[in-house]
Design a protein around this motif. Structure first.
Motif, mmCIF file in Angstrom:
data_model
loop_
_atom_site.group_PDB
_atom_site.id
_atom_site.type_symbol
_atom_site.label_atom_id
_atom_site.label_comp_id
_atom_site.label_asym_id
_atom_site.label_seq_id
_atom_site.Cartn_x
_atom_site.Cartn_y
_atom_site.Cartn_z
ATOM 1 N N SER A 98 46.860 2.109 69.869
ATOM 2 C CA SER A 98 45.968 1.645 68.819
ATOM 3 C C SER A 98 44.749 2.552 68.906
ATOM 4 N N GLN A 99 44.371 3.145 67.789
ATOM 5 C CA GLN A 99 43.244 4.072 67.788
ATOM 6 C C GLN A 99 42.288 3.751 66.645
ATOM 7 N N SER A 100 41.052 4.167 66.822
ATOM 8 C CA SER A 100 40.073 4.032 65.749
ATOM 9 C C SER A 100 39.116 5.199 65.789
ATOM 10 N N ILE A 101 38.483 5.424 64.657
ATOM 11 C CA ILE A 101 37.409 6.420 64.555
ATOM 12 C C ILE A 101 36.206 5.699 63.975
ATOM 13 N N ARG A 102 35.097 5.809 64.691
ATOM 14 C CA ARG A 102 33.839 5.177 64.272
ATOM 15 C C ARG A 102 32.756 6.241 64.194
ATOM 16 N N ARG A 103 31.780 5.963 63.352
ATOM 17 C CA ARG A 103 30.598 6.818 63.323
ATOM 18 C C ARG A 103 29.795 6.505 64.581
ATOM 19 N N ASP A 104 29.288 7.533 65.251
ATOM 20 C CA ASP A 104 28.518 7.344 66.486
ATOM 21 C C ASP A 104 27.072 7.003 66.125
ATOM 22 N N THR A 105 26.904 5.778 65.642
ATOM 23 C CA THR A 105 25.593 5.255 65.261
ATOM 24 C C THR A 105 25.424 3.891 65.918
ATOM 25 N N ALA A 106 24.261 3.330 65.791
ATOM 26 C CA ALA A 106 23.978 2.026 66.406
ATOM 27 C C ALA A 106 24.972 0.961 65.945
ATOM 28 N N ASP A 107 25.354 1.003 64.664
ATOM 29 C CA ASP A 107 26.282 -0.023 64.170
ATOM 30 C C ASP A 107 27.747 0.366 64.362
ATOM 31 N N GLY A 108 28.024 1.607 64.771
ATOM 32 C CA GLY A 108 29.393 2.043 65.029
ATOM 33 C C GLY A 108 30.332 1.801 63.873
ATOM 34 N N GLU A 109 29.902 2.181 62.681
ATOM 35 C CA GLU A 109 30.686 1.928 61.470
ATOM 36 C C GLU A 109 32.136 2.405 61.621
ATOM 37 N N LEU A 110 33.072 1.504 61.369
ATOM 38 C CA LEU A 110 34.493 1.802 61.471
ATOM 39 C C LEU A 110 34.933 2.618 60.261
ATOM 40 N N LEU A 111 35.518 3.798 60.530
ATOM 41 C CA LEU A 111 35.927 4.701 59.459
ATOM 42 C C LEU A 111 37.441 4.722 59.263
ATOM 43 N N CYS A 112 38.174 4.503 60.348
ATOM 44 C CA CYS A 112 39.609 4.707 60.295
ATOM 45 C C CYS A 112 40.272 3.942 61.444
ATOM 46 N N THR A 113 41.442 3.369 61.195
ATOM 47 C CA THR A 113 42.253 2.769 62.252
ATOM 48 C C THR A 113 43.647 3.371 62.171
ATOM 49 N N ALA A 114 44.327 3.409 63.317
ATOM 50 C CA ALA A 114 45.682 3.973 63.343
ATOM 51 C C ALA A 114 46.503 3.341 64.452
ATOM 52 N N GLU A 115 47.779 3.209 64.162
ATOM 53 C CA GLU A 115 48.780 2.828 65.159
ATOM 54 C C GLU A 115 49.692 4.044 65.287
ATOM 55 N N VAL A 116 49.850 4.536 66.524
ATOM 56 C CA VAL A 116 50.590 5.777 66.755
ATOM 57 C C VAL A 116 51.625 5.553 67.841
ATOM 58 N N THR A 117 52.832 6.066 67.618
ATOM 59 C CA THR A 117 53.884 6.010 68.626
ATOM 60 C C THR A 117 54.269 7.441 68.998
ATOM 61 N N ALA A 118 54.325 7.691 70.315
ATOM 62 C CA ALA A 118 54.712 8.999 70.838
ATOM 63 C C ALA A 118 55.945 8.831 71.708
ATOM 64 N N ALA A 119 56.943 9.684 71.493
ATOM 65 C CA ALA A 119 58.160 9.671 72.287
ATOM 66 C C ALA A 119 58.092 10.760 73.339
ATOM 67 N N CYS A 120 58.670 10.493 74.486
ATOM 68 C CA CYS A 120 58.830 11.495 75.529
ATOM 69 C C CYS A 120 60.164 12.189 75.269
ATOM 70 N N LEU A 121 60.145 13.521 75.180
ATOM 71 C CA LEU A 121 61.346 14.289 74.849
ATOM 72 C C LEU A 121 61.603 15.378 75.882
#
Length: 138
Positions: A98-121
Motif C-alpha cells: 500500500s503506497q501513498s504520495i503526500r505533499r510535504d507540508t504541515a497538512d500532508g495533503e494526500l495526492l495519490c494512493t496505490a496498491e502494488v503487487t510485485a512478483a519474485c522471478l
C-alpha cells in the motif's frame, strides 16, 4: 507473523523537477509510478536488501504484476513530496504494498494512493520463484 521491520511504514522524500511536469507545471501521471517505484527500492535498501546482489547471487528479480492507482490532487513543479511504502502481504513468490504520495507540508495533503503487487522471478526464464527465506532477516 510478519517481522516488525517489514510491517513498519517507510517514507521517502522527493522533489518535483521541471522534467517531471507537463506544460502546465503539473506532474505527468506516469511519473507518479516512478516515485512509487523509487520508494520501494529505497525501502528494500533500508532493509539491507541489494537488488543487484539478489540478481547476481540468486538470479532473482522483482517485476510489478499489478497496480491500482488513484490520483486525488496534482503535484506541481518544485513541490516536495513524501512517498510511503507499507508492506501489506508477503506470499511465497510475491509482495503486495500500500503506497501513498503526500505533499510535504504541515497538512500532508494526500495526492495519490496505490496498491502494488510485485512478483519474485527467476531472471533466467522470468518464471515465478519463491522469495528467499533469508531475504528479510536481520
Amino acid at each position: 507473523m510478519m517481522d516488525a521491520r517489514l510491517a513498519a511504514p517507510f517514507a521517502w522524500r522527493v522533489r518535483v523537477y521541471y522534467e517531471d511536469t507537463d506544460l502546465g507545471g503539473v506532474v505527468y501521471y506516469a511519473n507518479y509510478l516512478k516515485y512509487l517505484e523509487r520508494a520501494r527500492s529505497e525501502w528494500l535498501r533500508h532493509l539491507g536488501v541489494s537488488q543487484s546482489a539478489l540478481l547476481a547471487e540468486a538470479g532473482l528479480l522483482f517485476a510489478i504484476t499489478a497496480v491500482n492507482i488513484r490520483y486525488l490532487r496534482p503535484a506541481r513543479f518544485e513541490d516536495e513530496l513524501v512517498v510511503s511504502v507499507a508492506l501489506e502481504r508477503m506470499r511465497r513468490a510475491s509482495m503486495s504494498f500500500s503506497q501513498s504520495i503526500r505533499r510535504d507540508t504541515a497538512d500532508g495533503e494526500l495526492l495519490c494512493t496505490a496498491e502494488v503487487t510485485a512478483a519474485c522471478l527467476r531472471a533466467q526464464d522470468m518464471r515465478p520463484a519463491p522469495l528467499p527465506p533469508h531475504l528479510f532477516q536481520e
